[in-house]
Design a protein around this motif. Structure first.
Motif, PDB file in Angstrom:
ATOM      1  N   ASN A 210      38.016 -50.686  19.381  1.00  0.00           N
ATOM      2  CA  ASN A 210      38.305 -49.256  19.350  1.00  0.00           C
ATOM      3  C   ASN A 210      37.811 -48.563  18.095  1.00  0.00           C
ATOM      4  N   ALA A 211      37.526 -49.323  17.051  1.00  0.00           N
ATOM      5  CA  ALA A 211      37.199 -48.701  15.766  1.00  0.00           C
ATOM      6  C   ALA A 211      35.750 -48.901  15.340  1.00  0.00           C
ATOM      7  N   ILE A 212      35.257 -50.130  15.357  1.00  0.00           N
ATOM      8  CA  ILE A 212      33.954 -50.455  14.779  1.00  0.00           C
ATOM      9  C   ILE A 212      32.912 -50.688  15.866  1.00  0.00           C
ATOM     10  N   SER A 213      31.663 -50.261  15.593  1.00  0.00           N
ATOM     11  CA  SER A 213      30.584 -50.501  16.549  1.00  0.00           C
ATOM     12  C   SER A 213      29.487 -51.404  15.978  1.00  0.00           C
ATOM     13  N   TRP A 214      29.373 -51.479  14.639  1.00  0.00           N
ATOM     14  CA  TRP A 214      28.230 -52.189  14.052  1.00  0.00           C
ATOM     15  C   TRP A 214      28.538 -52.591  12.612  1.00  0.00           C
ATOM     16  N   LEU A 215      28.083 -53.794  12.234  1.00  0.00           N
ATOM     17  CA  LEU A 215      28.151 -54.275  10.856  1.00  0.00           C
ATOM     18  C   LEU A 215      26.784 -54.805  10.459  1.00  0.00           C
ATOM     19  N   ALA A 216      26.395 -54.625   9.202  1.00  0.00           N
ATOM     20  CA  ALA A 216      25.096 -55.148   8.761  1.00  0.00           C
ATOM     21  C   ALA A 216      25.119 -55.497   7.280  1.00  0.00           C
ATOM     22  N   ARG A 217      24.480 -56.617   6.956  1.00  0.00           N
ATOM     23  CA  ARG A 217      24.290 -57.014   5.558  1.00  0.00           C
ATOM     24  C   ARG A 217      23.026 -56.334   5.042  1.00  0.00           C
ATOM     25  N   GLN A 218      23.192 -55.401   4.104  1.00  0.00           N
ATOM     26  CA  GLN A 218      22.081 -54.583   3.639  1.00  0.00           C
ATOM     27  C   GLN A 218      20.972 -55.420   2.996  1.00  0.00           C
ATOM     28  N   SER A 219      21.336 -56.444   2.230  1.00  0.00           N
ATOM     29  CA  SER A 219      20.324 -57.204   1.490  1.00  0.00           C
ATOM     30  C   SER A 219      19.421 -58.030   2.394  1.00  0.00           C
ATOM     31  N   SER A 220      19.743 -58.118   3.688  1.00  0.00           N
ATOM     32  CA  SER A 220      18.861 -58.825   4.625  1.00  0.00           C
ATOM     33  C   SER A 220      17.641 -57.982   4.973  1.00  0.00           C
ATOM     34  N   LYS A 221      17.636 -56.720   4.539  1.00  0.00           N
ATOM     35  CA  LYS A 221      16.537 -55.801   4.822  1.00  0.00           C
ATOM     36  C   LYS A 221      15.655 -55.655   3.582  1.00  0.00           C
ATOM     37  N   THR A 222      14.373 -55.845   3.769  1.00  0.00           N
ATOM     38  CA  THR A 222      13.422 -55.731   2.660  1.00  0.00           C
ATOM     39  C   THR A 222      13.528 -54.361   1.995  1.00  0.00           C
ATOM     40  N   GLY A 223      13.600 -54.362   0.664  1.00  0.00           N
ATOM     41  CA  GLY A 223      13.627 -53.116  -0.084  1.00  0.00           C
ATOM     42  C   GLY A 223      15.005 -52.571  -0.368  1.00  0.00           C
ATOM     43  N   ARG A 224      16.043 -53.171   0.238  1.00  0.00           N
ATOM     44  CA  ARG A 224      17.391 -52.639   0.044  1.00  0.00           C
ATOM     45  C   ARG A 224      18.059 -53.254  -1.181  1.00  0.00           C
ATOM     46  N   ALA A 225      19.196 -52.665  -1.547  1.00  0.00           N
ATOM     47  CA  ALA A 225      19.910 -53.109  -2.746  1.00  0.00           C
ATOM     48  C   ALA A 225      20.282 -54.584  -2.628  1.00  0.00           C
ATOM     49  N   PRO A 226      20.072 -55.357  -3.683  1.00  0.00           N
ATOM     50  CA  PRO A 226      20.466 -56.768  -3.663  1.00  0.00           C
ATOM     51  C   PRO A 226      21.985 -56.903  -3.751  1.00  0.00           C
ATOM     52  N   GLY A 227      22.457 -58.132  -3.697  1.00  0.00           N
ATOM     53  CA  GLY A 227      23.893 -58.351  -3.742  1.00  0.00           C
ATOM     54  C   GLY A 227      24.494 -58.264  -2.353  1.00  0.00           C
ATOM     55  N   GLU A 228      25.797 -58.379  -2.278  1.00  0.00           N
ATOM     56  CA  GLU A 228      26.482 -58.413  -0.981  1.00  0.00           C
ATOM     57  C   GLU A 228      27.012 -57.023  -0.643  1.00  0.00           C
ATOM     58  N   HIS A 229      26.200 -56.282   0.096  1.00  0.00           N
ATOM     59  CA  HIS A 229      26.563 -54.956   0.601  1.00  0.00           C
ATOM     60  C   HIS A 229      26.668 -55.040   2.121  1.00  0.00           C
ATOM     61  N   TRP A 230      27.811 -54.646   2.658  1.00  0.00           N
ATOM     62  CA  TRP A 230      27.975 -54.616   4.115  1.00  0.00           C
ATOM     63  C   TRP A 230      28.161 -53.173   4.573  1.00  0.00           C
ATOM     64  N   LEU A 231      27.392 -52.800   5.591  1.00  0.00           N
ATOM     65  CA  LEU A 231      27.471 -51.472   6.192  1.00  0.00           C
ATOM     66  C   LEU A 231      28.375 -51.536   7.423  1.00  0.00           C
ATOM     67  N   VAL A 232      29.318 -50.621   7.498  1.00  0.00           N
ATOM     68  CA  VAL A 232      30.231 -50.529   8.642  1.00  0.00           C
ATOM     69  C   VAL A 232      30.010 -49.192   9.332  1.00  0.00           C
ATOM     70  N   HIS A 233      29.678 -49.224  10.617  1.00  0.00           N
ATOM     71  CA  HIS A 233      29.617 -48.019  11.432  1.00  0.00           C
ATOM     72  C   HIS A 233      30.829 -47.995  12.350  1.00  0.00           C
ATOM     73  N   PHE A 234      31.555 -46.886  12.311  1.00  0.00           N
ATOM     74  CA  PHE A 234      32.695 -46.721  13.202  1.00  0.00           C
ATOM     75  C   PHE A 234      32.223 -46.181  14.555  1.00  0.00           C
ATOM     76  N   SER A 235      32.988 -46.450  15.574  1.00  0.00           N
ATOM     77  CA  SER A 235      32.657 -45.991  16.919  1.00  0.00           C
ATOM     78  C   SER A 235      32.779 -44.476  17.005  1.00  0.00           C
ATOM     79  N   ALA A 236      32.157 -43.902  18.026  1.00  0.00           N
ATOM     80  CA  ALA A 236      32.237 -42.454  18.225  1.00  0.00           C
ATOM     81  C   ALA A 236      33.673 -42.023  18.487  1.00  0.00           C
ATOM     82  N   ALA A 237      34.416 -42.819  19.254  1.00  0.00           N
ATOM     83  CA  ALA A 237      35.801 -42.458  19.583  1.00  0.00           C
ATOM     84  C   ALA A 237      36.663 -42.412  18.328  1.00  0.00           C
ATOM     85  N   PHE A 238      36.561 -43.438  17.489  1.00  0.00           N
ATOM     86  CA  PHE A 238      37.329 -43.466  16.252  1.00  0.00           C
ATOM     87  C   PHE A 238      36.898 -42.326  15.337  1.00  0.00           C
TER      88      PHE A 238
END
Length: 327
Positions: A210-238
């Motif tokens: 009901n709340a979350i739709s997507w999670l991603a580890r930013q540092s797995s993407k070339t050019g992004r900030a190093p370290g452990e950054h996790w992106l959380v996208h909430f669902s449209a309903a939430f």
């Protein structure tokens, strides 16, 4: 003939770029400091963070050719992230082998590449438009920006509606495009951790939650900030339900949900929260590709008209440009 394009996201950039290739005079206006729209990455002291569009895929032949060109130019790269699905409390690898692209070193790079040969007026918020039957007059805070023989509005649906409000009263067919919401909101939170997690995945599709739709580890993407950054996208309903919530409250929920889904104890360094008011496609909104009204010298394009997704936004702008250039 001079054409004004309002909006320098992927749809507006694709439209403007194609029009310039056809030898037409084009001026793009955008309220942001730079081009990108929802494909913009956040620049931080540590590097870029993707808070909006996370990646894009290519299915249509025209967009595949565009992606090949971007690859050659070095402004996109395939994302090799390990993907998973979280459903019913279980995290398992995703069988999806679709090629996913990201901008390099940030998501807005391919948008900026499209606009290299285009006149861009930014930051410039167009707040008033007038049509005299021959030309469109554009204004920003009562300052006249020029008159144009054609106008393209490449904005999210709700912003386009506000700009067109006066004209929609006399145009029931146009008004019908705005009777139902095409774009729904999305709360986005980046969570910086002080240590890496043990989770062997970089992107997680969350199903049946009901709340979350997507999670991603930013540092797995070339050019992004190093370290452990996790992106959380909430669902449209939430996001709709908590649209006016305090950012600190949303961040607190994001941290709790991330810990629940990863199954690790996490220690948070800091969070970065962003509210996208117009982001996720409403599933029942009809697909139009683009809108071109020859009687008004007016075109509309964007993902909201073409089923969502980065590729469809590009196609909407590209197809509108071809309709305009062959008119």
């Amino acid at each position: 003939m001079t054409i004004a394009v309002i909006g320098a996201g992927i749809a507006g950039a694709a439209c403007a770029s194609e029009l310039v290739k056809q030898g037409l005079d084009v001026v793009v206006f955008d309220k942001g400091r730079s081009a990108g729209g929802r494909m913009s990455s956040k620049r931080t002291p540590d590097g870029y963070l993707d808070l909006g569009a996370q990646y894009f895929t290519a299915r249509a032949a025209a967009f595949k050719r565009q992606c090949e060109n971007w690859l050659t130019l070095g402004v996109v790269t395939p994302w090799q992230g390990r993907l998973a699905i979280y459903e019913n409390g279980t995290l398992c690898a995703s069988p999806d082998q679709t090629t996913r692209y990201i901008g390099l070193p940030s998501m807005q790079k391919p948008v900026q590449q499209l606009l290299q040969q285009v006149k861009l007026n930014s930051p410039c918020r167009v707040d008033t438009i007038k049509y005299d039957g021959t030309h469109w007059q554009l204004y920003s805070d009562e300052q006249h920006l020029g008159h144009f023989s054609q106008l393209v509005i490449a904005l999210p649906q709700q912003q386009a509606a506000m700009l067109l409000a006066e004209h929609l009263l006399q145009q029931p067919q146009l008004q019908a495009l705005f009777n139902a919401e095409a774009l729904l909101p999305c709360w986005s939170v980046n969570i910086e951790l002080d240590a890496a997690t043990s989770v062997p995945f970089d992107g997680i599709f969350v199903k049946g939650d009901n709340a979350i739709s997507w999670l991603a580890r930013q540092s797995s993407k070339t050019g992004r900030a190093p370290g452990e950054h996790w992106l959380v996208h909430f669902s449209a309903a939430f996001s709709q339900l908590h649209l006016e919530a305090d950012a600190a409250q949303i961040s607190k929920v994001a941290v709790a949900e991330l810990q629940r889904m990863l199954g690790d104890d996490i220690s948070v360094v800091q969070t970065l929260c962003h509210r996208w008011r117009y982001a996720q496609q409403a599933p029942d909104y009809p697909v139009h590709s683009h809108i071109y009204r020859t009687d008004l010298s007016l075109g509309l394009c964007g993902d909201w008209l073409n089923g969502g997704r980065v590729e469809n936004a590009w196609l909407s702008g590209y197809q509108l440009a071809r309709a305009l250039s062959y008119d």
